[in-house]
Motif scaffolding. Structure first.
Motif, PDB file in Angstrom:
ATOM      1  N   SER A   1       0.834  -1.211   0.000  1.00  0.00           N
ATOM      2  CA  SER A   1       0.000   0.000   0.000  1.00  0.00           C
ATOM      3  C   SER A   1       0.865   1.255   0.000  1.00  0.00           C
ATOM      4  O   SER A   1       0.544   2.252  -0.654  1.00  0.00           O
ATOM      5  CB  SER A   1      -0.933  -0.005   1.214  1.00  0.00           C
ATOM      6  OG  SER A   1      -0.175  -0.052   2.419  1.00  0.00           O
ATOM      7  N   ILE A   2       2.001   1.198   0.718  1.00  0.00           N
ATOM      8  CA  ILE A   2       2.901   2.343   0.752  1.00  0.00           C
ATOM      9  C   ILE A   2       3.531   2.562  -0.614  1.00  0.00           C
ATOM     10  O   ILE A   2       3.699   3.695  -1.081  1.00  0.00           O
ATOM     11  CB  ILE A   2       3.982   2.136   1.826  1.00  0.00           C
ATOM     12  CG1 ILE A   2       3.336   2.002   3.205  1.00  0.00           C
ATOM     13  CG2 ILE A   2       4.990   3.281   1.819  1.00  0.00           C
ATOM     14  CD1 ILE A   2       4.316   1.718   4.316  1.00  0.00           C
ATOM     15  N   ILE A   3       3.901   1.449  -1.294  1.00  0.00           N
ATOM     16  CA  ILE A   3       4.481   1.557  -2.631  1.00  0.00           C
ATOM     17  C   ILE A   3       3.487   2.178  -3.601  1.00  0.00           C
ATOM     18  O   ILE A   3       3.827   3.048  -4.412  1.00  0.00           O
ATOM     19  CB  ILE A   3       4.938   0.165  -3.118  1.00  0.00           C
ATOM     20  CG1 ILE A   3       6.079  -0.358  -2.248  1.00  0.00           C
ATOM     21  CG2 ILE A   3       5.377   0.222  -4.573  1.00  0.00           C
ATOM     22  CD1 ILE A   3       6.481  -1.778  -2.545  1.00  0.00           C
ATOM     23  N   LYS A   4       2.218   1.730  -3.534  1.00  0.00           N
ATOM     24  CA  LYS A   4       1.186   2.290  -4.416  1.00  0.00           C
ATOM     25  C   LYS A   4       0.985   3.776  -4.143  1.00  0.00           C
ATOM     26  O   LYS A   4       0.837   4.578  -5.063  1.00  0.00           O
ATOM     27  CB  LYS A   4      -0.124   1.532  -4.223  1.00  0.00           C
ATOM     28  CG  LYS A   4      -0.106   0.111  -4.769  1.00  0.00           C
ATOM     29  CD  LYS A   4      -1.462  -0.562  -4.588  1.00  0.00           C
ATOM     30  CE  LYS A   4      -1.464  -1.961  -5.181  1.00  0.00           C
ATOM     31  NZ  LYS A   4      -2.772  -2.642  -5.007  1.00  0.00           N
ATOM     32  N   GLU A   5       0.994   4.141  -2.863  1.00  0.00           N
ATOM     33  CA  GLU A   5       0.823   5.553  -2.509  1.00  0.00           C
ATOM     34  C   GLU A   5       1.999   6.383  -3.002  1.00  0.00           C
ATOM     35  O   GLU A   5       1.832   7.510  -3.485  1.00  0.00           O
ATOM     36  CB  GLU A   5       0.690   5.681  -0.993  1.00  0.00           C
ATOM     37  CG  GLU A   5       0.437   7.105  -0.494  1.00  0.00           C
ATOM     38  CD  GLU A   5      -0.917   7.636  -0.922  1.00  0.00           C
ATOM     39  OE1 GLU A   5      -1.086   8.867  -0.937  1.00  0.00           O
ATOM     40  OE2 GLU A   5      -1.804   6.818  -1.255  1.00  0.00           O
ATOM     41  N   SER A   6       3.227   5.806  -2.909  1.00  0.00           N
ATOM     42  CA  SER A   6       4.412   6.500  -3.396  1.00  0.00           C
ATOM     43  C   SER A   6       4.338   6.722  -4.900  1.00  0.00           C
ATOM     44  O   SER A   6       4.670   7.811  -5.395  1.00  0.00           O
ATOM     45  CB  SER A   6       5.664   5.704  -3.029  1.00  0.00           C
ATOM     46  OG  SER A   6       6.821   6.304  -3.564  1.00  0.00           O
ATOM     47  N   ASN A   7       3.912   5.690  -5.640  1.00  0.00           N
ATOM     48  CA  ASN A   7       3.781   5.825  -7.094  1.00  0.00           C
ATOM     49  C   ASN A   7       2.731   6.870  -7.454  1.00  0.00           C
ATOM     50  O   ASN A   7       2.896   7.633  -8.406  1.00  0.00           O
ATOM     51  CB  ASN A   7       3.411   4.471  -7.712  1.00  0.00           C
ATOM     52  CG  ASN A   7       4.538   3.460  -7.600  1.00  0.00           C
ATOM     53  OD1 ASN A   7       5.696   3.829  -7.486  1.00  0.00           O
ATOM     54  ND2 ASN A   7       4.202   2.185  -7.634  1.00  0.00           N
TER      55      ASN A   7
ATOM     56  N   THR B   1       1.470  12.442  -9.286  1.00  0.00           N
ATOM     57  CA  THR B   1       0.932  13.775  -8.969  1.00  0.00           C
ATOM     58  C   THR B   1       2.026  14.830  -9.056  1.00  0.00           C
ATOM     59  O   THR B   1       1.797  15.953  -9.525  1.00  0.00           O
ATOM     60  CB  THR B   1       0.326  13.765  -7.557  1.00  0.00           C
ATOM     61  OG1 THR B   1      -0.677  12.755  -7.480  1.00  0.00           O
ATOM     62  CG2 THR B   1      -0.302  15.121  -7.237  1.00  0.00           C
ATOM     63  N   LYS B   2       3.238  14.462  -8.633  1.00  0.00           N
ATOM     64  CA  LYS B   2       4.371  15.387  -8.703  1.00  0.00           C
ATOM     65  C   LYS B   2       4.670  15.773 -10.138  1.00  0.00           C
ATOM     66  O   LYS B   2       4.913  16.951 -10.444  1.00  0.00           O
ATOM     67  CB  LYS B   2       5.590  14.730  -8.060  1.00  0.00           C
ATOM     68  CG  LYS B   2       6.857  15.571  -8.132  1.00  0.00           C
ATOM     69  CD  LYS B   2       8.020  14.821  -7.516  1.00  0.00           C
ATOM     70  CE  LYS B   2       9.315  15.605  -7.673  1.00  0.00           C
ATOM     71  NZ  LYS B   2      10.469  14.855  -7.091  1.00  0.00           N
TER      72      LYS B   2
ATOM     73  N   ASP C   1      13.494   7.230 -16.713  1.00  0.00           N
ATOM     74  CA  ASP C   1      13.295   5.800 -16.484  1.00  0.00           C
ATOM     75  C   ASP C   1      12.428   5.625 -15.238  1.00  0.00           C
ATOM     76  O   ASP C   1      12.739   6.188 -14.188  1.00  0.00           O
ATOM     77  CB  ASP C   1      14.654   5.114 -16.278  1.00  0.00           C
ATOM     78  CG  ASP C   1      14.526   3.610 -16.250  1.00  0.00           C
ATOM     79  OD1 ASP C   1      13.945   3.083 -15.282  1.00  0.00           O
ATOM     80  OD2 ASP C   1      15.012   2.944 -17.192  1.00  0.00           O
ATOM     81  N   PRO C   2      11.328   4.863 -15.312  1.00  0.00           N
ATOM     82  CA  PRO C   2      10.418   4.742 -14.163  1.00  0.00           C
ATOM     83  C   PRO C   2      11.051   4.084 -12.951  1.00  0.00           C
ATOM     84  O   PRO C   2      10.570   4.275 -11.837  1.00  0.00           O
ATOM     85  CB  PRO C   2       9.263   3.890 -14.724  1.00  0.00           C
ATOM     86  CG  PRO C   2       9.842   3.172 -15.896  1.00  0.00           C
ATOM     87  CD  PRO C   2      10.869   4.097 -16.473  1.00  0.00           C
ATOM     88  N   GLN C   3      12.128   3.341 -13.143  1.00  0.00           N
ATOM     89  CA  GLN C   3      12.765   2.661 -12.022  1.00  0.00           C
ATOM     90  C   GLN C   3      13.874   3.496 -11.405  1.00  0.00           C
ATOM     91  O   GLN C   3      13.928   3.680 -10.187  1.00  0.00           O
ATOM     92  CB  GLN C   3      13.321   1.308 -12.479  1.00  0.00           C
ATOM     93  CG  GLN C   3      12.230   0.321 -12.929  1.00  0.00           C
ATOM     94  CD  GLN C   3      12.809  -1.008 -13.341  1.00  0.00           C
ATOM     95  OE1 GLN C   3      14.015  -1.157 -13.521  1.00  0.00           O
ATOM     96  NE2 GLN C   3      11.940  -2.001 -13.530  1.00  0.00           N
ATOM     97  N   THR C   4      14.768   4.027 -12.235  1.00  0.00           N
ATOM     98  CA  THR C   4      15.907   4.792 -11.718  1.00  0.00           C
ATOM     99  C   THR C   4      15.611   6.281 -11.571  1.00  0.00           C
ATOM    100  O   THR C   4      16.352   6.989 -10.903  1.00  0.00           O
ATOM    101  CB  THR C   4      17.127   4.615 -12.636  1.00  0.00           C
ATOM    102  OG1 THR C   4      16.810   5.166 -13.945  1.00  0.00           O
ATOM    103  CG2 THR C   4      17.463   3.143 -12.804  1.00  0.00           C
TER     104      THR C   4
END
Length: 225
Positions: A65-71, A76-77, A132-135
């Protein structure tokens, strides 16, 4: 009773010692115990790794849930980045509008008058680096070995001036005297960059006039209060 072996010495049965058999048995037992010990140790290690894996999977599930909220916050950013840039461009160099309006009126020829002076925003296409979505670092194209870019629309502040022009003393309805005066004035042109103007013919109270709209991109080097 006395037993006498009358066989020749070379035909008599050889008496063998049991020590080699005992040694083999001991080695077999030791090897068996070693394999059993290794099996037990390996089983215990596998069970420990499985418990650790299960613990990590449980922890990851709790953090999902924290990961989803971070994404979601990251998305939003990115969405707010364009608005933040627009706000920064407007407020970081505040313009003394009373001075610029006075300068605009000073540079305006007498056969011009304004119907609208408006500060608004306009969308412009700009090139932006692809992350890059990961880095979260600029993405490199594997074929060209260059940073990938994409075209995005960015809102920027503009000054829109609309009005009319009537015949000049030489009988022309020409907007160029106004545009020339605004683009050659050092102070005005340092803050306002003229875009492509638009014109149309019209009538005002029965008189033929030329209607114009001038749009100026507001630069970040405005005068400060």
């Amino acid at each position: 009773m006395i037993r006498i072996n009358l066989l020749p010495h070379h035909l008599r049965p050889i008496k063998r010692t049991p020590l080699p058999y005992i040694a083999c048995l001991v080695l077999f037992v030791v090897a068996l115990l070693g394999m059993a010990s290794s099996f037990i140790a390996t089983s215990a290690r596998i069970e420990g790794e499985q418990q650790q894996l299960s613990s990590l999977e449980t922890e990851l599930l709790q953090l999902n849930s924290i990961i989803k909220e971070s994404n979601k916050l990251e998305q939003t950013k990115l969405e707010l980045a364009d608005k933040i840039r627009t706000i920064d461009e407007i407020v970081k160099d505040r313009i003394i509008w009373s001075r610029q309006l006075w300068l605009l009126s000073k540079l305006t020829p007498p056969n011009f008058w304004y119907s609208e002076i408006l500060v608004t925003t306009k969308s412009y296409p700009v090139q932006e680096q692809v992350l890059d979505p990961q880095t979260k670092k600029p993405k490199i194209n594997p074929q060209t070995k260059k940073i990938e870019t994409k075209t995005v629309q960015v809102n920027r502040p503009i000054l829109r001036v609309s009005g009319y022009v009537i015949d000049s003393p030489d009988g022309r309805q020409d907007v160029s005297p106004l545009t020339d005066a605004l683009t050659t004035d050092a102070e005005f042109s340092s803050m306002f960059q003229l875009e492509q103007p638009s014109f149309s013919t019209a009538e005002f109270e029965g008189f033929p006039v030329k209607k114009f709209t001038l749009e100026f991109l507001i630069s970040a080097g405005g005068a400060k209060e």
